[in-house]
Design a protein around this motif. Structure first.
Motif, PDB file in Angstrom:
ATOM      1  N   PRO A 102       0.829  -1.213   0.000  1.00  0.00           N
ATOM      2  CA  PRO A 102       0.000   0.000   0.000  1.00  0.00           C
ATOM      3  C   PRO A 102       0.863   1.263   0.000  1.00  0.00           C
ATOM      4  O   PRO A 102       2.077   1.187   0.194  1.00  0.00           O
ATOM      5  CB  PRO A 102      -0.759  -0.111   1.323  1.00  0.00           C
ATOM      6  CG  PRO A 102       0.133  -0.911   2.210  1.00  0.00           C
ATOM      7  CD  PRO A 102       1.063  -1.725   1.356  1.00  0.00           C
ATOM      8  N   LYS A 103       0.194   2.436  -0.184  1.00  0.00           N
ATOM      9  CA  LYS A 103       0.905   3.690   0.100  1.00  0.00           C
ATOM     10  C   LYS A 103       0.646   4.010   1.568  1.00  0.00           C
ATOM     11  O   LYS A 103       0.556   3.079   2.375  1.00  0.00           O
ATOM     12  CB  LYS A 103       0.536   4.784  -0.874  1.00  0.00           C
ATOM     13  CG  LYS A 103      -0.916   5.096  -1.076  1.00  0.00           C
ATOM     14  CD  LYS A 103      -1.058   6.197  -2.149  1.00  0.00           C
ATOM     15  CE  LYS A 103      -2.511   6.535  -2.406  1.00  0.00           C
ATOM     16  NZ  LYS A 103      -2.666   7.553  -3.441  1.00  0.00           N
ATOM     17  N   MET A 136      -1.021   4.968   5.179  1.00  0.00           N
ATOM     18  CA  MET A 136      -2.295   4.847   5.893  1.00  0.00           C
ATOM     19  C   MET A 136      -2.129   5.585   7.211  1.00  0.00           C
ATOM     20  O   MET A 136      -1.045   5.570   7.794  1.00  0.00           O
ATOM     21  CB  MET A 136      -2.612   3.363   6.160  1.00  0.00           C
ATOM     22  CG  MET A 136      -2.940   2.580   4.917  1.00  0.00           C
ATOM     23  SD  MET A 136      -2.887   0.807   5.239  1.00  0.00           S
ATOM     24  CE  MET A 136      -1.141   0.484   5.310  1.00  0.00           C
ATOM     25  N   PHE A 163      -3.164   8.996   1.051  1.00  0.00           N
ATOM     26  CA  PHE A 163      -3.404   7.917   2.022  1.00  0.00           C
ATOM     27  C   PHE A 163      -4.425   6.909   1.496  1.00  0.00           C
ATOM     28  O   PHE A 163      -5.282   7.249   0.692  1.00  0.00           O
ATOM     29  CB  PHE A 163      -3.951   8.508   3.326  1.00  0.00           C
ATOM     30  CG  PHE A 163      -2.912   9.273   4.103  1.00  0.00           C
ATOM     31  CD1 PHE A 163      -2.197   8.657   5.113  1.00  0.00           C
ATOM     32  CD2 PHE A 163      -2.645  10.612   3.813  1.00  0.00           C
ATOM     33  CE1 PHE A 163      -1.234   9.351   5.825  1.00  0.00           C
ATOM     34  CE2 PHE A 163      -1.683  11.320   4.517  1.00  0.00           C
ATOM     35  CZ  PHE A 163      -0.981  10.685   5.524  1.00  0.00           C
ATOM     36  N   GLU A 164      -4.276   5.694   1.984  1.00  0.00           N
ATOM     37  CA  GLU A 164      -5.310   4.681   1.760  1.00  0.00           C
ATOM     38  C   GLU A 164      -5.940   4.345   3.111  1.00  0.00           C
ATOM     39  O   GLU A 164      -5.356   4.612   4.163  1.00  0.00           O
ATOM     40  CB  GLU A 164      -4.687   3.410   1.172  1.00  0.00           C
ATOM     41  CG  GLU A 164      -4.254   3.559  -0.265  1.00  0.00           C
ATOM     42  CD  GLU A 164      -3.716   2.239  -0.802  1.00  0.00           C
ATOM     43  OE1 GLU A 164      -4.532   1.413  -1.235  1.00  0.00           O
ATOM     44  OE2 GLU A 164      -2.494   2.048  -0.770  1.00  0.00           O
ATOM     45  N   LYS A 165      -7.110   3.694   3.035  1.00  0.00           N
ATOM     46  CA  LYS A 165      -7.772   3.292   4.284  1.00  0.00           C
ATOM     47  C   LYS A 165      -7.385   1.853   4.602  1.00  0.00           C
ATOM     48  O   LYS A 165      -7.475   0.983   3.715  1.00  0.00           O
ATOM     49  CB  LYS A 165      -9.289   3.359   4.121  1.00  0.00           C
ATOM     50  CG  LYS A 165      -9.807   4.766   3.981  1.00  0.00           C
ATOM     51  CD  LYS A 165     -11.327   4.730   4.049  1.00  0.00           C
ATOM     52  CE  LYS A 165     -11.872   6.141   3.995  1.00  0.00           C
ATOM     53  NZ  LYS A 165     -13.023   6.271   3.136  1.00  0.00           N
ATOM     54  N   ASP A 213      -9.719  -0.825   3.236  1.00  0.00           N
ATOM     55  CA  ASP A 213      -9.637  -1.145   1.798  1.00  0.00           C
ATOM     56  C   ASP A 213      -8.406  -2.003   1.512  1.00  0.00           C
ATOM     57  O   ASP A 213      -8.463  -2.954   0.729  1.00  0.00           O
ATOM     58  CB  ASP A 213      -9.534   0.152   0.975  1.00  0.00           C
ATOM     59  CG  ASP A 213     -10.809   0.984   1.089  1.00  0.00           C
ATOM     60  OD1 ASP A 213     -11.867   0.390   1.383  1.00  0.00           O
ATOM     61  OD2 ASP A 213     -10.745   2.221   0.915  1.00  0.00           O
ATOM     62  N   VAL A 214      -7.297  -1.641   2.159  1.00  0.00           N
ATOM     63  CA  VAL A 214      -6.039  -2.384   1.949  1.00  0.00           C
ATOM     64  C   VAL A 214      -6.216  -3.841   2.371  1.00  0.00           C
ATOM     65  O   VAL A 214      -5.845  -4.773   1.646  1.00  0.00           O
ATOM     66  CB  VAL A 214      -4.878  -1.704   2.723  1.00  0.00           C
ATOM     67  CG1 VAL A 214      -3.644  -2.587   2.761  1.00  0.00           C
ATOM     68  CG2 VAL A 214      -4.554  -0.342   2.096  1.00  0.00           C
ATOM     69  N   LYS A 274      -8.516  -5.824  -0.042  1.00  0.00           N
ATOM     70  CA  LYS A 274      -7.820  -6.179  -1.288  1.00  0.00           C
ATOM     71  C   LYS A 274      -6.740  -7.242  -1.025  1.00  0.00           C
ATOM     72  O   LYS A 274      -6.526  -8.140  -1.838  1.00  0.00           O
ATOM     73  CB  LYS A 274      -7.186  -4.929  -1.905  1.00  0.00           C
ATOM     74  CG  LYS A 274      -8.224  -3.971  -2.479  1.00  0.00           C
ATOM     75  CD  LYS A 274      -7.603  -2.678  -2.950  1.00  0.00           C
ATOM     76  CE  LYS A 274      -8.687  -1.683  -3.353  1.00  0.00           C
ATOM     77  NZ  LYS A 274      -8.172  -0.377  -3.752  1.00  0.00           N
ATOM     78  N   THR A 321      -2.088  -1.984  -3.788  1.00  0.00           N
ATOM     79  CA  THR A 321      -3.494  -1.739  -3.444  1.00  0.00           C
ATOM     80  C   THR A 321      -4.089  -0.469  -4.038  1.00  0.00           C
ATOM     81  O   THR A 321      -5.291  -0.261  -3.938  1.00  0.00           O
ATOM     82  CB  THR A 321      -3.655  -1.720  -1.907  1.00  0.00           C
ATOM     83  OG1 THR A 321      -2.646  -0.873  -1.359  1.00  0.00           O
ATOM     84  CG2 THR A 321      -3.522  -3.121  -1.339  1.00  0.00           C
ATOM     85  N   SER A 322      -3.272   0.404  -4.653  1.00  0.00           N
ATOM     86  CA  SER A 322      -3.878   1.594  -5.274  1.00  0.00           C
ATOM     87  C   SER A 322      -3.413   1.718  -6.727  1.00  0.00           C
ATOM     88  O   SER A 322      -2.252   1.433  -7.038  1.00  0.00           O
ATOM     89  CB  SER A 322      -3.529   2.870  -4.488  1.00  0.00           C
ATOM     90  OG  SER A 322      -2.190   3.219  -4.696  1.00  0.00           O
ATOM     91  N   ASP A 378      -2.800   4.314  -8.660  1.00  0.00           N
ATOM     92  CA  ASP A 378      -1.729   5.283  -8.946  1.00  0.00           C
ATOM     93  C   ASP A 378      -0.352   4.704  -8.594  1.00  0.00           C
ATOM     94  O   ASP A 378       0.624   4.879  -9.334  1.00  0.00           O
ATOM     95  CB  ASP A 378      -1.985   6.637  -8.242  1.00  0.00           C
ATOM     96  CG  ASP A 378      -2.150   6.513  -6.733  1.00  0.00           C
ATOM     97  OD1 ASP A 378      -2.343   5.391  -6.229  1.00  0.00           O
ATOM     98  OD2 ASP A 378      -2.078   7.558  -6.045  1.00  0.00           O
TER      99      ASP A 378
END
Ligand SMILES: NC(=O)c1ccc[n+]([C@@H]2O[C@H](COP(=O)([O-])OP(=O)(O)OC[C@H]3O[C@@H](n4cnc5c(N)ncnc54)[C@H](OP(=O)(O)O)[C@@H]3O)[C@@H](O)[C@H]2O)c1
Length: 261
Positions: A180-181, A183, A205-207, A210-211, A214, A228-229, A231
């Motif tokens: 992920p990026k 959080m 940020f990611e949540k 969600d991470v 996935k 996970t994202s 971008d």
């Protein structure tokens, strides 16, 4: 067949979210959840909130003796380990020499060695269909000056996961590195150089929910890497093609522009 899920770093952030989703059945039926972290009070509170029976392991994974406790407990139970989630980890921002020697060394011990140790002890109790999920980071795919030791530890996790997934695939066990990026978790409570944090978190940020969703999906499908994202998936692709120095310079310029410096 049900079995047990072992989650390290279960007291906070992503690990806590893995426990929540596994408890809600996202990984299939479970006999027990084993939660590992140092904070016994937080783990006890989590255990009271779960439907699944929880076994608390208040262990410091920087201590060698912690693995003996885990190994003995594993040897004493009959159910297979269906899930091993390695989420314990931390990162310190700043230039390499500004980060205390002990923090740099402990990043390697916890983010790399603890992952090796837990896999080593859980693997004999795994069966076809079991899954290992290792929290890596986008920092493992794209080298990060200003987060150099952390970035290198996550590259280790990524390569270990991919190679182990290849080795264990024929016996039906899969290993997934999650990338992920940022959080907004305990990870950023004591991160070191605040200027570097401000610059780097401009990527967004990611949540954790969600991470984790996935990550579990990718693990069930038997994927060895889960970015996970979208971008960051595109950025990782660029980083694969371009020379590393150019990637690092590009990031530096991007962070400077975004942080308005
Ligand atoms: N948050 C982010 O931006 C981000 C981005 C990419 C990847 N990651 C990775 O995701 C994973 C989870 O991080 P997070 O965001 O959930 O951070 P967090 O909220 O700080 O959680 C870290 C967990 O690790 C445990 N832990 C720390 N030191 C430990 C030790 N010596 N022994 C046993 N447990 C220990 C902590 O519990 P105790 O303090 O109770 O021991 C806590 O449960 C880490 O591997 C991190 O590198 C995070």
């Amino acid at each position: 067949m049900a079995g047990i899920a072992v989650v390290t770093g279960a007291s906070s952030g992503v690990g806590r979210e893995f426990v929540r989703q596994l408890d809600h059945g996202a990984g299939g039926p479970l006999d027990e959840l084993w939660v590992v972290a140092r904070s016994a009070d937080k783990l006890e509170a989590i255990s009271e909130q779960c439907q699944t029976p929880v076994r608390v392991f208040a262990l410091d994974l920087l201590e060698e003796s912690s693995y003996e406790s885990l190994r003995d407990a594993l040897d004493d139970q009959e159910e297979p380990v269906q899930w091993l989630i390695n989420s314990a980890g931390f990162g310190k921002f700043g230039s390499f020499d500004a980060i205390p020697e002990e923090a740099n060394a402990n990043m390697v011990r916890l983010n790399c060695l603890a992952v090796v140790e837990t896999i080593y002890h859980c693997l004999p109790h795994m069966v076809s269909g079991s899954r290992i999920v290792n929290m890596a980071s986008i920092a493992g795919l794209i080298p990060q000056p200003g987060l150099s030791t952390y970035s290198a530890t996550k590259r280790f996790v990524l390569d270990l996961s991919r190679t182990l997934d290849y080795e264990l695939g024929p016996v039906g066990i899969h290993v997934t590195a999650v990338c992920p990026k940022f959080m907004d978790t305990g990870f950023l409570n004591d991160p070191g150089d605040q200027r570097q944090v401000r610059r780097m978190t401009t990527i967004g940020f990611e949540k954790p929910e969600d991470v984790v969703r996935k990550a579990l999906h990718a693990a069930v499908l038997g994927r060895s890497t889960c970015v996970t994202s979208p971008d960051m998936a595109a950025a990782a692709l660029l980083a694969k093609i371009l020379p590393a120095n150019l990637v690092m310079k590009g990031q530096d310029l991007l962070f400077t522009a975004r942080a308005g410096e």
